[in-house]
Design a protein around this motif. Structure first.
Motif, mmCIF file in Angstrom:
data_model
loop_
_atom_site.group_PDB
_atom_site.id
_atom_site.type_symbol
_atom_site.label_atom_id
_atom_site.label_comp_id
_atom_site.label_asym_id
_atom_site.label_seq_id
_atom_site.Cartn_x
_atom_site.Cartn_y
_atom_site.Cartn_z
ATOM 1 N N TYR A 1 0.832 -1.206 0.000
ATOM 2 C CA TYR A 1 0.000 0.000 0.000
ATOM 3 C C TYR A 1 0.866 1.255 0.000
ATOM 4 O O TYR A 1 2.023 1.246 0.403
ATOM 5 C CB TYR A 1 -0.985 0.005 1.174
ATOM 6 N N TYR A 2 0.257 2.341 -0.451
ATOM 7 C CA TYR A 2 0.908 3.649 -0.576
ATOM 8 C C TYR A 2 0.945 4.347 0.780
ATOM 9 O O TYR A 2 0.022 4.242 1.582
ATOM 10 C CB TYR A 2 0.121 4.496 -1.583
ATOM 11 N N ASN A 3 2.027 5.120 1.017
ATOM 12 C CA ASN A 3 2.136 5.977 2.193
ATOM 13 C C ASN A 3 2.737 7.297 1.742
ATOM 14 O O ASN A 3 3.763 7.310 1.056
ATOM 15 C CB ASN A 3 3.004 5.320 3.270
ATOM 16 N N ALA A 4 2.123 8.396 2.139
ATOM 17 C CA ALA A 4 2.565 9.728 1.709
ATOM 18 C C ALA A 4 3.853 10.181 2.393
ATOM 19 O O ALA A 4 4.460 11.164 1.973
ATOM 20 C CB ALA A 4 1.465 10.748 1.954
ATOM 21 N N GLY A 5 4.274 9.471 3.432
ATOM 22 C CA GLY A 5 5.495 9.824 4.157
ATOM 23 C C GLY A 5 5.223 9.990 5.633
ATOM 24 O O GLY A 5 4.099 10.262 6.048
ATOM 25 N N HIS A 6 6.256 9.814 6.433
ATOM 26 C CA HIS A 6 6.173 9.924 7.886
ATOM 27 C C HIS A 6 7.586 10.113 8.422
ATOM 28 O O HIS A 6 8.560 9.971 7.668
ATOM 29 C CB HIS A 6 5.514 8.672 8.488
ATOM 30 N N PRO A 7 7.749 10.448 9.721
ATOM 31 C CA PRO A 7 9.101 10.592 10.258
ATOM 32 C C PRO A 7 9.937 9.340 9.986
ATOM 33 O O PRO A 7 9.469 8.220 10.139
ATOM 34 C CB PRO A 7 8.859 10.770 11.763
ATOM 35 N N GLY A 8 11.148 9.551 9.541
ATOM 36 C CA GLY A 8 12.045 8.453 9.211
ATOM 37 C C GLY A 8 12.078 8.136 7.729
ATOM 38 O O GLY A 8 13.116 7.850 7.174
ATOM 39 N N VAL A 9 10.912 8.176 7.094
ATOM 40 C CA VAL A 9 10.797 7.987 5.642
ATOM 41 C C VAL A 9 9.803 9.057 5.161
ATOM 42 O O VAL A 9 8.634 8.779 4.924
ATOM 43 C CB VAL A 9 10.317 6.561 5.269
ATOM 44 N N PRO A 10 10.270 10.319 5.058
ATOM 45 C CA PRO A 10 9.355 11.431 4.777
ATOM 46 C C PRO A 10 8.828 11.505 3.346
ATOM 47 O O PRO A 10 7.790 12.121 3.117
ATOM 48 C CB PRO A 10 10.193 12.670 5.110
ATOM 49 N N GLU A 11 9.515 10.879 2.409
ATOM 50 C CA GLU A 11 9.052 10.965 1.024
ATOM 51 C C GLU A 11 7.981 9.899 0.757
ATOM 52 O O GLU A 11 7.917 8.885 1.452
ATOM 53 C CB GLU A 11 10.225 10.799 0.066
ATOM 54 N N PRO A 12 7.122 10.142 -0.244
ATOM 55 C CA PRO A 12 6.103 9.139 -0.583
ATOM 56 C C PRO A 12 6.758 7.797 -0.912
ATOM 57 O O PRO A 12 7.793 7.745 -1.574
ATOM 58 C CB PRO A 12 5.419 9.732 -1.818
ATOM 59 N N HIS A 13 6.126 6.743 -0.414
ATOM 60 C CA HIS A 13 6.692 5.408 -0.609
ATOM 61 C C HIS A 13 5.594 4.347 -0.573
ATOM 62 O O HIS A 13 4.444 4.643 -0.271
ATOM 63 C CB HIS A 13 7.763 5.124 0.452
ATOM 64 N N VAL A 14 5.980 3.146 -0.892
ATOM 65 C CA VAL A 14 5.073 2.000 -0.853
ATOM 66 C C VAL A 14 5.522 1.091 0.284
ATOM 67 O O VAL A 14 6.710 0.808 0.424
ATOM 68 C CB VAL A 14 5.114 1.234 -2.195
ATOM 69 N N HIS A 15 4.565 0.670 1.110
ATOM 70 C CA HIS A 15 4.856 -0.333 2.133
ATOM 71 C C HIS A 15 4.607 -1.708 1.522
ATOM 72 O O HIS A 15 3.533 -1.965 0.982
ATOM 73 C CB HIS A 15 3.940 -0.178 3.345
#
Length: 137
Positions: free
Chosen positions: A107-121
């Motif tokens: 699934y998609y994630n827009a970013g969060h602390p530690g991995v701030p750029e958009p990414h896929v989990h």
């Protein structure tokens, strides 16, 4: 006698490798893994994911090891930057340090602390879908 000694050494090495592979099934995992909440501003336990540990040298992709409240490994998570999902980049031989994989979620994630750029989990679940509730809250 030399053959016997060699057989003993090989057997011991195989046993140690097997033990090392299973070391990640309980929290905390051995070095080089570190608790993510000690590296970035995140809670110790993330609902839906669990208590996360990562080898900082593997950031941002991971693998992240996710544990339930009882300290049992439930999943291995990769966080793959969207910008790297292109024909010029490959993610080969991604490990499942926790062993057998029951099922996989992506699934998609827009970013969060530690991995701030958009990414896929990419979540490699080591437990059946019904047991995902162990990290729900």
């Amino acid at each position: 006698m030399k053959k016997l000694a060699l057989a003993v050494v090989v057997t011991m090495a195989s046993s140690l490798c097997a033990m090392a592979a299973s070391d990640v099934t309980k929290s905390p995992p051995p070095a080089p893994y570190e608790q993510v909440s000690k590296l970035v501003k995140l809670p110790d336990f993330l609902p839906g994911m669990g208590a996360l540990f990562v080898d900082p040298a593997t950031l941002p992709a991971g693998p992240f090891l996710a544990y339930d409240h009882g300290g049992k490994l439930v999943s291995t998570i990769y966080m793959l930057p969207i910008k790297d999902l292109n024909p010029d980049k490959r993610f080969d031989n991604l490990a499942a340090p926790g062993g057998n994989v029951d099922h996989v979620d992506v699934y998609y994630n827009a970013g969060h602390p530690g991995v701030p750029e958009p990414h896929v989990h990419v979540v490699l679940w080591h437990v059946p879908a019904a047991d995902e509730a162990r990290v729900a809250k």
